[in-house]
Scaffold this motif. Structure first.
Motif, PDB file in Angstrom:
ATOM      1  N   LYS A  75     -25.486   4.495 -23.026  1.00 43.00           N
ATOM      2  CA  LYS A  75     -25.686   3.116 -23.335  1.00 43.00           C
ATOM      3  C   LYS A  75     -26.681   2.870 -24.561  1.00 43.00           C
ATOM      4  CE  LYS A  75     -26.187  -1.468 -22.883  1.00 43.00           C
ATOM      5  NZ  LYS A  75     -25.189  -1.954 -22.877  1.00 43.00           N
ATOM      6  N   ASP A  76     -27.641   4.954 -24.649  1.00 47.33           N
ATOM      7  CA  ASP A  76     -28.133   4.619 -26.153  1.00 47.33           C
ATOM      8  C   ASP A  76     -26.701   4.772 -26.850  1.00 47.33           C
ATOM      9  OD1 ASP A  76     -30.572   3.229 -24.477  1.00 47.33           O
ATOM     10  OD2 ASP A  76     -31.587   5.906 -24.128  1.00 47.33           O
ATOM     11  N   ARG A  77     -26.814   5.680 -26.660  1.00 49.79           N
ATOM     12  CA  ARG A  77     -26.046   6.529 -27.918  1.00 49.79           C
ATOM     13  C   ARG A  77     -24.263   5.535 -27.814  1.00 49.79           C
ATOM     14  NH1 ARG A  77     -23.660  11.246 -25.247  1.00 49.79           N
ATOM     15  NH2 ARG A  77     -22.089  11.482 -27.306  1.00 49.79           N
ATOM     16  N   PHE A  78     -23.528   5.085 -27.380  1.00 54.45           N
ATOM     17  CA  PHE A  78     -22.519   3.557 -27.584  1.00 54.45           C
ATOM     18  C   PHE A  78     -23.114   2.440 -27.836  1.00 54.45           C
ATOM     19  CE2 PHE A  78     -21.268   7.938 -26.230  1.00 54.45           C
ATOM     20  CZ  PHE A  78     -20.710   8.325 -27.650  1.00 54.45           C
ATOM     21  N   PRO A  79     -24.412   1.510 -28.111  1.00 52.39           N
ATOM     22  CA  PRO A  79     -24.665   0.552 -27.417  1.00 52.39           C
ATOM     23  C   PRO A  79     -23.746  -0.807 -27.962  1.00 52.39           C
ATOM     24  CG  PRO A  79     -25.696   1.057 -29.483  1.00 52.39           C
ATOM     25  CD  PRO A  79     -24.865   2.738 -28.509  1.00 52.39           C
ATOM     26  N   ASP A  80     -22.877  -0.832 -28.717  1.00 50.47           N
ATOM     27  CA  ASP A  80     -21.988  -1.196 -29.071  1.00 50.47           C
ATOM     28  C   ASP A  80     -20.470  -1.071 -28.468  1.00 50.47           C
ATOM     29  OD1 ASP A  80     -23.872  -2.971 -30.398  1.00 50.47           O
ATOM     30  OD2 ASP A  80     -23.439  -1.370 -32.456  1.00 50.47           O
ATOM     31  N   ARG A  81     -20.547  -0.702 -27.669  1.00 51.18           N
ATOM     32  CA  ARG A  81     -19.160  -0.043 -27.414  1.00 51.18           C
ATOM     33  C   ARG A  81     -19.379   0.532 -25.931  1.00 51.18           C
ATOM     34  NH1 ARG A  81     -16.341   4.173 -28.846  1.00 51.18           N
ATOM     35  NH2 ARG A  81     -18.494   5.416 -29.617  1.00 51.18           N
ATOM     36  N   PHE A  82     -20.239   0.665 -25.365  1.00 49.83           N
ATOM     37  CA  PHE A  82     -20.629   0.564 -23.854  1.00 49.83           C
ATOM     38  C   PHE A  82     -21.553  -0.542 -23.575  1.00 49.83           C
ATOM     39  CE2 PHE A  82     -22.575   2.914 -20.094  1.00 49.83           C
ATOM     40  CZ  PHE A  82     -21.708   3.297 -19.336  1.00 49.83           C
ATOM     41  N   GLN A  83     -20.729  -0.994 -22.186  1.00 50.62           N
ATOM     42  CA  GLN A  83     -20.974  -2.400 -21.460  1.00 50.62           C
ATOM     43  C   GLN A  83     -21.826  -1.535 -19.985  1.00 50.62           C
ATOM     44  OE1 GLN A  83     -18.435  -5.803 -21.547  1.00 50.62           O
ATOM     45  NE2 GLN A  83     -20.502  -7.097 -20.328  1.00 50.62           N
ATOM     46  N   LEU A  84     -22.960  -2.233 -19.370  1.00 49.07           N
ATOM     47  CA  LEU A  84     -22.963  -1.931 -18.497  1.00 49.07           C
ATOM     48  C   LEU A  84     -23.959  -2.756 -17.435  1.00 49.07           C
ATOM     49  CD1 LEU A  84     -23.594   0.564 -16.638  1.00 49.07           C
ATOM     50  CD2 LEU A  84     -25.968   1.079 -17.554  1.00 49.07           C
ATOM     51  N   VAL A  85     -23.084  -3.037 -16.187  1.00 49.39           N
ATOM     52  CA  VAL A  85     -23.804  -3.564 -15.246  1.00 49.39           C
ATOM     53  C   VAL A  85     -23.341  -3.559 -13.722  1.00 49.39           C
ATOM     54  CG1 VAL A  85     -23.091  -6.199 -14.181  1.00 49.39           C
ATOM     55  CG2 VAL A  85     -22.079  -5.792 -16.425  1.00 49.39           C
ATOM     56  N   THR A  86     -24.944  -3.037 -13.447  1.00 52.73           N
ATOM     57  CA  THR A  86     -25.110  -2.714 -11.931  1.00 52.73           C
ATOM     58  C   THR A  86     -25.861  -3.218 -10.566  1.00 52.73           C
ATOM     59  OG1 THR A  86     -26.497  -0.587 -13.393  1.00 52.73           O
ATOM     60  CG2 THR A  86     -27.564  -1.079 -11.104  1.00 52.73           C
ATOM     61  N   VAL A  87     -25.327  -3.514  -9.472  1.00 51.95           N
ATOM     62  CA  VAL A  87     -25.607  -4.387  -8.894  1.00 51.95           C
ATOM     63  C   VAL A  87     -25.714  -3.697  -7.506  1.00 51.95           C
ATOM     64  CG1 VAL A  87     -24.328  -5.984  -7.360  1.00 51.95           C
ATOM     65  CG2 VAL A  87     -23.573  -5.752  -9.638  1.00 51.95           C
ATOM     66  N   VAL A  88     -26.803  -4.029  -6.889  1.00 52.50           N
ATOM     67  CA  VAL A  88     -27.276  -2.725  -5.651  1.00 52.50           C
ATOM     68  C   VAL A  88     -27.209  -3.819  -4.317  1.00 52.50           C
ATOM     69  CG1 VAL A  88     -29.116  -1.330  -6.957  1.00 52.50           C
ATOM     70  CG2 VAL A  88     -29.674  -3.795  -5.848  1.00 52.50           C
ATOM     71  N   SER A  89     -27.066  -3.415  -3.109  1.00 52.13           N
ATOM     72  CA  SER A  89     -26.883  -3.878  -2.229  1.00 52.13           C
ATOM     73  C   SER A  89     -28.049  -4.420  -1.436  1.00 52.13           C
ATOM     74  CB  SER A  89     -25.517  -3.495  -1.089  1.00 52.13           C
ATOM     75  OG  SER A  89     -25.814  -2.090  -0.959  1.00 52.13           O
ATOM     76  N   ARG A  90     -28.732  -3.575  -1.179  1.00 58.15           N
ATOM     77  CA  ARG A  90     -30.070  -3.260  -0.475  1.00 58.15           C
ATOM     78  C   ARG A  90     -31.688  -4.239  -1.120  1.00 58.15           C
ATOM     79  NH1 ARG A  90     -28.204   1.651   3.568  1.00 58.15           N
ATOM     80  NH2 ARG A  90     -25.666   0.857   4.152  1.00 58.15           N
ATOM     81  N   GLU A  91     -31.663  -4.128  -2.295  1.00 59.57           N
ATOM     82  CA  GLU A  91     -32.406  -3.929  -2.647  1.00 59.57           C
ATOM     83  C   GLU A  91     -32.182  -5.364  -3.514  1.00 59.57           C
ATOM     84  OE1 GLU A  91     -34.393  -0.494  -3.462  1.00 59.57           O
ATOM     85  OE2 GLU A  91     -33.555  -1.251  -5.636  1.00 59.57           O
ATOM     86  N   GLU A  92     -33.821  -6.107  -3.991  1.00 56.92           N
ATOM     87  CA  GLU A  92     -33.331  -7.077  -4.954  1.00 56.92           C
ATOM     88  C   GLU A  92     -33.840  -6.219  -6.791  1.00 56.92           C
ATOM     89  OE1 GLU A  92     -32.989 -10.263  -5.276  1.00 56.92           O
ATOM     90  OE2 GLU A  92     -32.495 -10.150  -2.614  1.00 56.92           O
TER      91      GLU A  92
END
Length: 356
Positions: A161-178
């Motif tokens: 994400k740091d190296r390729f901020p314009d070309r790498f999109q990250l979406v994270t979802v956790v199931s057991r904590e807010e």
């Protein structure tokens, strides 16, 4: 073929996962040069019993091959318990040459992945190699984990994400904590992905989808993508875990033509492996892989569960019944490929070719 390799690093990733790096000697560099997304089988013998397990390579593909795999501790897992609790720098492990077709050769385009848990392992290699080698490529990663603490390769993904901020999109979802930021917690099922993916990226413009993780996540993501109009040929899947309770009802059983429910008495198997052919009777109840292994210990296999695809073979003639298939793409089964570990003869004579 297996090669004894020395462990050069064991890194604790989470409370239940490690990354293991093997030293590749100069004479084996070409042998272990991998395509992003491939895996290796690791082997050890305990009390005379051989144990094999398959793990994906997480390192980017480069001029100097780095053989690093991610291993998550599985309850009752013989190899994962050994790797997590006992394996140390300087130990030697038998490692099979890289294999697998869940791969992406770097090229221009927009690519995306939906992964769960340790399913990040091959996708990390795919994304890191693609972004480093191809300036005209973009990658969207949607990852699901139980909690932040259980998330493997946090630093490596953050680095992308740091190296390729314009070309790498990250979406994270956790199931057991807010989470304080990002998406609400909960499982990524078909319904949720159907609404989420079009909001993240232009689904119709994606050049390839890579789904990896537990069966439920992968199956749900596949149904969501198909419902959104994504062609089957653009969806690539690799299953990392299959619950026995769900395996029977979900596995794909295919053969080139309709197969009988039981193997005929006196069935024989002809198989070609490494340019040599043999012919053997198939014993009642055994798979075609087991038939070959009685005379050819070098027959390729790893999981024996229809998941890794190491035992893929071409069905030259005859018919087979496959109990399970979580490794072969529909195009492969349509072309005549089967998993030898799950295949049983449905005709009196069957011929397989492991070399195709």
């Amino acid at each position: 073929m297996f090669h004894p390799l020395r462990v050069s690093e064991v890194e604790r990733l989470t409370d239940d996962a490690v990354a293991v790096t093997f030293a590749v000697p100069p004479a084996l560099r070409e042998t272990f040069r991998h395509t992003p997304g491939q895996h290796v089988a690791l082997r050890r013998t305990v009390a005379g019993t051989e144990i094999r397990r398959t793990y994906s390579i997480c390192a980017p593909a480069g001029a100097e091959p780095v053989l690093r795999v991610g291993i998550r501790l599985v309850d009752g897992g013989e190899f994962s318990t050994y790797a997590f609790k006992e394996l140390a720098v300087g130990d030697t492990v038998d490692v099979m040459e890289p294999t697998g077709r869940f791969v992406l050769e770097p090229r221009a385009g927009h690519f995306a992945a939906v992964v769960g848990g340790s399913g990040i392992t091959p996708v990390l290699s795919i994304a890191a190699t693609l972004l480093a080698r191809e300036p005209a490529a973009r990658f969207c990663l949607v990852r699901a984990d139980r909690s932040v603490a259980s998330t493997m390769f946090l630093e490596e993904v953050a680095d992308l994400k740091d190296r390729f901020p314009d070309r790498f999109q990250l979406v994270t979802v956790v199931s057991r904590e807010e989470q304080q930021t990002g998406l609400p917690s909960g499982r990524l099922d078909q319904e949720r992905l159907t609404g989420l993916l079009p909001a993240l990226l232009p689904v119709a413009d994606v050049d390839g989808w890579f789904l990896c993780g537990p069966l439920g996540l992968v199956a749900g993501a596949d149904r969501a993508l198909r419902g959104l109009g994504v062609p089957r040929g653009l969806i690539h899947q690799e299953i990392f875990h299959v619950d026995e309770a769900t395996a029977g009802g979900t596995a794909i059983a295919k053969s080139p033509s309709t197969a009988a429910a039981r193997a005929p008495e006196g069935s024989t198997l002809t198989a070609t492996l490494d340019g040599r052919s043999g012919n053997w009777p198939v014993r009642e109840g055994e798979s075609l892989l087991e038939t070959v292994l009685r005379s050819r210990a070098d027959a390729p296999y790893a999981c024996k569960g229809g998941v890794c695809g190491t035992c893929r073979a071409f069905l030259v003639s005859g018919e087979v019944r496959m109990d399970r298939n979580f490794a072969l793409e529909p195009e492969e089964t349509d072309a005549g490929y089967v998993l030898a570990c799950q295949s049983h003869p449905a005709t009196a004579e069957v011929e397989l070719d492991f070399d195709r």
